[in-house]
Scaffold this motif. Structure first.
Motif, PDB file in Angstrom:
ATOM      1  N   LEU A 165       0.830  -1.202   0.000  1.00 58.49           N
ATOM      2  CA  LEU A 165       0.000   0.000   0.000  1.00 58.49           C
ATOM      3  C   LEU A 165       0.867   1.256   0.000  1.00 58.49           C
ATOM      4  O   LEU A 165       1.781   1.382   0.807  1.00 58.49           O
ATOM      5  N   SER A 166       0.558   2.200  -0.878  1.00 60.36           N
ATOM      6  CA  SER A 166       1.280   3.471  -0.886  1.00 60.36           C
ATOM      7  C   SER A 166       0.523   4.546  -0.120  1.00 60.36           C
ATOM      8  O   SER A 166       1.091   5.604   0.193  1.00 60.36           O
ATOM      9  N   SER A 167      -0.745   4.289   0.179  1.00 57.59           N
ATOM     10  CA  SER A 167      -1.528   5.223   0.991  1.00 57.59           C
ATOM     11  C   SER A 167      -2.632   4.453   1.689  1.00 57.59           C
ATOM     12  O   SER A 167      -3.056   3.391   1.236  1.00 57.59           O
ATOM     13  N   MET A 168      -3.064   5.005   2.836  1.00 53.63           N
ATOM     14  CA  MET A 168      -4.231   4.462   3.525  1.00 53.63           C
ATOM     15  C   MET A 168      -5.432   5.304   3.135  1.00 53.63           C
ATOM     16  O   MET A 168      -5.400   6.523   3.276  1.00 53.63           O
ATOM     17  N   PRO A 169      -6.479   4.668   2.630  1.00 48.84           N
ATOM     18  CA  PRO A 169      -7.665   5.433   2.212  1.00 48.84           C
ATOM     19  C   PRO A 169      -8.413   5.999   3.412  1.00 48.84           C
ATOM     20  O   PRO A 169      -8.083   5.713   4.570  1.00 48.84           O
ATOM     21  N   VAL A 170      -9.412   6.813   3.125  1.00 43.48           N
ATOM     22  CA  VAL A 170     -10.266   7.340   4.188  1.00 43.48           C
ATOM     23  C   VAL A 170     -10.957   6.169   4.870  1.00 43.48           C
ATOM     24  O   VAL A 170     -11.526   5.292   4.218  1.00 43.48           O
ATOM     25  N   LEU A 171     -10.893   6.161   6.188  1.00 41.95           N
ATOM     26  CA  LEU A 171     -11.419   5.043   6.972  1.00 41.95           C
ATOM     27  C   LEU A 171     -12.848   5.317   7.434  1.00 41.95           C
ATOM     28  O   LEU A 171     -13.219   6.474   7.655  1.00 41.95           O
ATOM     29  N   PRO A 172     -13.633   4.273   7.629  1.00 45.57           N
ATOM     30  CA  PRO A 172     -15.004   4.457   8.123  1.00 45.57           C
ATOM     31  C   PRO A 172     -15.011   5.097   9.508  1.00 45.57           C
ATOM     32  O   PRO A 172     -14.066   4.937  10.288  1.00 45.57           O
TER      33      PRO A 172
END
Length: 207
Positions: free
Chosen positions: A126-133
């Motif tokens: 992973l190059s980024s962590m997406p917006v989390l719930p």
């Protein structure tokens, strides 16, 4: 480091947090009896296509079996570790989970469930962590080339284990965050910066 500036053993912190998380989602499942359902024709078609598009050495058929079982049995903990997956089925984004564990795969991006409290995504690409719930409580994301966490971070988040990444930046931290470990980070962000943000955020909340 903790928010108060005291030193802590990252391995023991992570073990304690993992055990706490495990106990939490086991208790959650115990208090929420299964309410499974059959997969729709559209869901079956989408999962079949996901398997057909896979390439060796991905074990997509096994991943689909686990997702199908979870839906049929009404469970909330989806474990798909070490299957060499390069991506997750789009169907994952519709699931309401307590726990998602996809550690040890080859994911370049993360399909985020509609609801999830515990994320285990260590050992991917992973190059980024997406917006989390908004219900997210803990994230275990070590050993990735993650450069950023996309914000805003959920107000329920309190524990992030993100050692051995390449973080350059993180969004503002909510007051709920009490642990954010980036030991071994190769990006511009330093652990001291994260600790200072936690102290500042919590101090502002108290004031």
């Amino acid at each position: 480091m903790t928010a108060s500036g005291e030193s802590a053993d990252p391995s023991s912190e992570m073990l304690e947090a993992t055990m706490t998380a495990a106990a939490s989602f086991e208790a959650f499942d115990a208090c929420n009896p299964p309410g499974g359902r059959a997969l729709t024709a559209q869901e079956k078609q989408a999962l079949d296509q996901y398997v057909e598009e896979g390439r060796w050495p991905e074990r997509r058929a096994e991943a689909v079996d686990r997702i199908s079982s979870l839906i049929r049995e009404g469970r909330t903990s989806l474990v798909m570790t070490d299957l060499r997956l390069t991506r997750l089925p789009d169907l994952v984004t519709t699931l309401r989970l307590n726990t998602l564990d996809v550690s040890g795969n080859q994911l370049h991006e993360l399909a985020v469930p509609a609801k999830c409290s515990f994320f285990y995504v260590s050992g991917n690409k992973l190059s980024s962590m997406p917006v989390l719930p908004e219900d997210t409580r803990m994230v275990f994301a070590s050993d990735n080339p993650i450069r950023e966490f996309r914000g805003p971070l959920p107000s329920t988040l309190h524990h992030v284990q993100a050692a051995n990444n390449a973080l350059d930046t993180i969004p503002p931290l909510p007051p709920s965050v009490t642990y954010f470990n980036i030991a071994g980070n190769t990006g511009r962000l330093a652990q001291a910066d994260v600790d200072a943000r936690m102290r500042g955020t919590r101090g502002a909340a108290v004031a």
